[in-house]
Each structure stands twice: as structure tokens, then as C-alpha cells.
Design an enzyme around this catalytic site. Structure first.
Site, PDB file in Angstrom:
ATOM      1  N   ASN A   7     -13.553  15.175   0.911  1.00 26.90           N
ATOM      2  CA  ASN A   7     -13.070  14.291  -0.139  1.00 26.90           C
ATOM      3  C   ASN A   7     -14.069  14.211  -1.152  1.00 26.90           C
ATOM      4  OD1 ASN A   7     -12.100  12.018  -1.159  1.00 26.90           O
ATOM      5  ND2 ASN A   7     -12.324  10.577   0.673  1.00 26.90           N
ATOM      6  N   ARG A  91      -8.557  16.204   0.624  1.00 26.91           N
ATOM      7  CA  ARG A  91      -7.867  15.102   0.303  1.00 26.91           C
ATOM      8  C   ARG A  91      -7.613  14.992  -1.039  1.00 26.91           C
ATOM      9  NH1 ARG A  91      -9.639   9.219  -1.263  1.00 26.91           N
ATOM     10  NH2 ARG A  91      -8.000   7.842  -1.203  1.00 26.91           N
ATOM     11  N   HIS A 181      -2.971   5.779   0.184  1.00 23.38           N
ATOM     12  CA  HIS A 181      -3.580   5.642   1.386  1.00 23.38           C
ATOM     13  C   HIS A 181      -2.602   5.858   2.597  1.00 23.38           C
ATOM     14  CE1 HIS A 181      -5.830   1.597  -0.109  1.00 23.38           C
ATOM     15  NE2 HIS A 181      -6.589   2.766  -0.117  1.00 23.38           N
ATOM     16  N   ASN A 212     -11.724  -1.880   0.792  1.00 21.23           N
ATOM     17  CA  ASN A 212     -12.149  -2.398  -0.436  1.00 21.23           C
ATOM     18  C   ASN A 212     -10.911  -2.267  -1.491  1.00 21.23           C
ATOM     19  OD1 ASN A 212     -13.599  -3.426  -2.582  1.00 21.23           O
ATOM     20  ND2 ASN A 212     -15.487  -1.903  -2.337  1.00 21.23           N
ATOM     21  N   ARG A 242      -9.974  -5.167  -7.647  1.00 18.12           N
ATOM     22  CA  ARG A 242      -8.869  -4.956  -8.105  1.00 18.12           C
ATOM     23  C   ARG A 242      -7.746  -6.325  -8.141  1.00 18.12           C
ATOM     24  NH1 ARG A 242      -7.495   0.553  -5.222  1.00 18.12           N
ATOM     25  NH2 ARG A 242      -9.703   1.181  -5.175  1.00 18.12           N
ATOM     26  N   ASP A 285     -16.313  -7.687   1.357  1.00 21.46           N
ATOM     27  CA  ASP A 285     -16.026  -8.894   1.925  1.00 21.46           C
ATOM     28  C   ASP A 285     -17.163  -9.596   2.825  1.00 21.46           C
ATOM     29  OD1 ASP A 285     -13.600 -10.894   2.359  1.00 21.46           O
ATOM     30  OD2 ASP A 285     -13.761  -9.971   4.376  1.00 21.46           O
ATOM     31  N   GLY A 332     -11.775  -0.950   6.864  1.00 20.39           N
ATOM     32  CA  GLY A 332     -12.833  -2.057   6.933  1.00 20.39           C
ATOM     33  C   GLY A 332     -12.486  -3.381   7.211  1.00 20.39           C
ATOM     34  N   GLY A 334      -9.368  -4.985   7.836  1.00 19.86           N
ATOM     35  CA  GLY A 334      -8.482  -4.789   8.855  1.00 19.86           C
ATOM     36  C   GLY A 334      -8.698  -4.759  10.287  1.00 19.86           C
ATOM     37  N   ASN A 336     -12.310  -4.922  11.361  1.00 21.30           N
ATOM     38  CA  ASN A 336     -13.415  -5.827  11.660  1.00 21.30           C
ATOM     39  C   ASN A 336     -13.410  -7.345  11.162  1.00 21.30           C
ATOM     40  OD1 ASN A 336     -15.129  -3.809  12.521  1.00 21.30           O
ATOM     41  ND2 ASN A 336     -14.805  -2.851  10.449  1.00 21.30           N
ATOM     42  N   GLU A 387      -8.193   9.119   8.647  1.00 30.76           N
ATOM     43  CA  GLU A 387      -7.787   9.966   7.438  1.00 30.76           C
ATOM     44  C   GLU A 387      -8.145  11.475   7.647  1.00 30.76           C
ATOM     45  OE1 GLU A 387      -6.977   7.356   3.833  1.00 30.76           O
ATOM     46  OE2 GLU A 387      -8.785   6.841   5.062  1.00 30.76           O
TER      47      GLU A 387
END
Length: 402
Positions: A7, A91, A181, A212, A242, A285, A332, A334, A336, A387
């Protein structure tokens, strides 16, 4: 068969070496700060050996050389020879309308990825540099495959991917919704169907990749019918830094008032907005959660906005699907942040969603499973994304067919 998954970013190169016999990760690492004097190279093996060095990596070729040397290093290596690498999977963020599935790399494919640089300037340019550097270091005899973030979304109908602007801009510049994604949405949707013991084609599913950068997809008959990200990964709902969707006049209004160039406006929308812009604390977050628990009103507002927008998107996609059998949380946040999942679930009781508070609190740090109650009309799962494994599987399938 051992496959190296790559990646490549503009100043980074993440990698995993996967043994496809049992799909285990033999080693993984990251080349950071490529093109800067104080580059950082980290390498970890599955049995706990590590290498962490500060080293100059002027370009992606130098980064690949670090990866190559680490893999066969006497102390931290996992290979006797580079010949053990059967193939490399890359990727790629933007496949546009050119690529609807993973393909073997050749000159024409590289040209195609380059032609899409205007749609993803930071990402696709770096991906091409990564592919070329890989060929330089590993040679042309090692097959390379590219797997596109946008490919899984290529099943969207025109009514979902077209924007209501003059049609000529679609014809001239291919301005439309592409979604991102896709590799993550693809992995968790298939894994969820597997866990449920059902065929994906029989399920109406909403997958929520919350990190993120975040996106939500609506899946019916095993195909994506809509997704929240658009022409770029800026569209959708509020993210770490964003904006997500907003009134386009906000952009022109602020540009005129502040005398901002399009480039600076893009920087502001992509890097200074979202949770960072609202909270004033961070785009991470975990930091915003800490500040919210300490009573910071802007951090609390940022969380309220995030949860509200996600709930709204799930509701919209339940309408687009004309029903919903299952909702999946991944990435991340979703995977945790149980408190977000609880609040979102509590806002979907009209759909028949019931979250089990205890299961929800337990389902963190890499655990996968059901977090809804037995009488919940819509099942809710937490599934850690993978992924790299999807990229490795696609690479294996294409290379074995050669």
C-alpha cells in the site's frame, strides 16, 4: 505461495508478507517519511522479531530496497531468498470507470492508473511510483496485481452515481460518484454472510467503514447499489479531518469571504475540518472521546454530529434497499468505539435494531461477532476488516490462472 501486499502512499509504503497456504501474516512493516532525510523503517515478524531504524529513503525504490533487505535479513528476515515471493499485490485507490476488477500489471494498466491521477492526485501518483519501484527492485519476472478501492462499487446504477450537474461534465471529465474503501466493504460483507450462514445475494446489508476516513455502503443481491464517498473520498459524512457532504455554497461563500484559492480550500475541507474542525482538539477520535468525557462542549458536539450523520446515512440506505437485514461496523472507530455503536443503534429502533449493551462493550480490539439482541429485527455485527487479505486472495487467483 507467499504474496507481498503493498500500500504505497505519497510519503509512505506499508507492506505485509502473507503465506497463502494458511493466510497467515509472516511479516509486516512500514516505510515512513519517504523523500525526507529522517525516514523511519519498521518491520515486525509474526514471531515477535522487530527492526526499527531511522534511514534516508529518497524515493519509493529506496523504500522497496529496505523491505527487500528486511525480508531476507539473517536476524529479522522470514525468507531464505526473494525467490520465495510468488507475486506482489498493490492497493490502488482510484480505478475510475476503467477498472471494475483486479488485474495483472502491464504497461497498459500502468498507463490507465496514470490517466486517473487527476481524480486522485495524491494516491494514484504514489501507487504508480510504488509499482515502478517494485518492478525495479523485484524484477519483471515476479507477477504484480493491482486491486482497486473503487472496483466493488462499480455495480452502482447511474441513478446512484450521477451528480445533478450539466451532463457534459460527466462526458468531458468523468465527474460521478466512484466510492472508496471498496476492498474493506467487500471483505466485511462476505465475512458477515459467512458468519450468518447465508448467501450474500440473499441479504440486504449496510456496511459501515468508520475510521479517520469513513464510508457507508448499501449492498443488495451481493452488489453495491450506493455508497457515501463520491468523486473523491471527501464526500459522505463527517470524518476525522474531512467535512463529508455539505452545501456547495458554503465552499464558494467562505472562499469569497476569506479570499482562499481552490487549493487552500481543498486543504481546509480535507485536512482541517470534520471532528478536528468542530472539536478543535484532534482528528483522532480517541483524543476527542477523552475531551468529551472531560466535558469539552465542542468535543461533545463533534460526537453528536458524527453519530447523527451516520444514523441518517444508515436510515437513507435502509430506504434505498427497501429494508435491511444486517448492519456491519468495521475499521478503527467501527471496531473499537462501542459508545458510537450504541448511540447509532439507539437511533435505529424504528427499524427494529436492538443493541445488546454487554456484547457491544465486549466487541473491541479485534473481536468479531454479533452485538444485537436475539429479538433484534436487524442483526448488527462488528467485523474487523482485512483489506490486505482481499488483495492477497485476488493476487493469488489471478497469478494461479496465468
Amino acid at each position: 505461495m507467499k504474496i507481498l501486499v503493498i500500500n504505497a502512499g505519497s510519503s509512505s509504503l506499508k507492506y505485509q508478507l502473507i503465506d497463502m497456504d494458511d493466510e497467515s501474516v509472516l511479516a509486516k512493516g512500514n516505510c515512513e517519511r519517504i523523500g525526507m532525510e529522517d525516514g523511519i523503517f519498521t518491520h515486525k515478524t509474526n514471531d515477535g522479531r522487530e527492526k526499527h531504524v531511522t534511514v534516508s529513503m529518497p524515493d519509493h525504490t529506496a523504500a522497496f530496497t529496505q523491505v527487500k533487505n528486511a525480508l531476507i535479513d539473517p536476524e529479522v528476515g522470514v525468507l531464505k531468498s526473494l525467490d520465495e515471493v510468488s507475486a506482489v499485490g498493490h492497493r490502488i485507490v482510484q480505478g475510475g470507470a476503467l477498472f471494475s476488477k483486479s488485474v495483472l500489471v502491464d504497461d497498459k494498466v500502468i498507463e490507465g492508473i496514470e490517466s486517473l491521477i487527476p481524480l486522485a492526485p495524491l494516491h494514484n501518483k504514489a501507487h504508480v511510483q510504488g509499482i515502478r519501484a517494485c518492478i525495479e527492485v523485484f524484477g519483471k519476472s515476479v507477477p504484480e496485481v493491482v486491486v482497486f478501492d473503487t472496483a466493488f462499487h462499480s455495480t452502482m446504477p447511474p441513478k446512484a452515481y450521477m451528480y445533478p450537474i450539466p451532463y457534459e461534465y460527466y462526458e468531458k471529465y468523468a465527474v460521478r460518484r466512484y466510492g472508496f474503501h471498496g476492498t474493506s466493504h467487500r471483505y466485511v460483507s462476505h465475512r458477515c454472510a459467512e458468519l450468518m450462514g447465508q448467501d450474500l445475494k440473499d441479504l440486504k446489508m449496510i456496511t459501515c467503514h468508520l475510521g479517520n476516513g469513513s464510508s457507508i455502503s448499501a449492498i443488495q443481491d451481493g452488489k453495491v447499489i450506493d455508497t457515501s464517498m463520491g468523486l473523491t473520498p471527501l464526500d459522505g459524512f463527517m470524518m476525522g479531518s474531512r467535512t463529508g457532504t455539505l452545501d456547495p455554497s458554503v465552499v464558494t461563500f467562505v472562499m469569497e469571504k476569506e479570499n482562499i484559492t481552490p487549493h487552500d480550500m481543498s486543504e481546509m475541507l480535507n485536512k482541517k475540518s470534520g471532528m478536528l474542525g468542530i472539536s478543535g482538539v484532534s482528528s483522532d477520535d480517541r483524543d476527542v472521546t477523552k475531551a468529551a468525557r472531560e466535558g469539552n462542549p465542542r468535543a461533545i458536539l463533534a460526537h453528536e454530529m458524527l453519530e447523527y450523520e451516520i444514523t441518517k446515512f444508515i436510515g437513507a440506505y435502509a430506504a434505498a434497499l427497501n429494508g435491511c437485514d444486517v448492519i456491519v461496523f468495521t475499521a478503527g472507530l467501527g471496531e473499537n468505539q462501542a459508545h458510537h455503536r450504541q448511540v447509532i443503534g439507539d437511533g435505529l429502533t424504528y427499524l427494529g435494531v436492538k443493541i445488546d449493551p454487554q456484547l457491544n462493550e465486549e466487541m473491541i480490539r479485534g473481536k468479531e461477532g454479533l452485538i444485537s439482541t436475539p429479538d433484534s429485527k436487524v442483526k448488527v455485527y462488528v467485523i474487523p476488516t482485512n483489506e490486505e487479505l482481499v488483495i492477497a486472495r485476488d493476487t493469488k487467483e489471478i497469478v494461479e490462472a496465468l
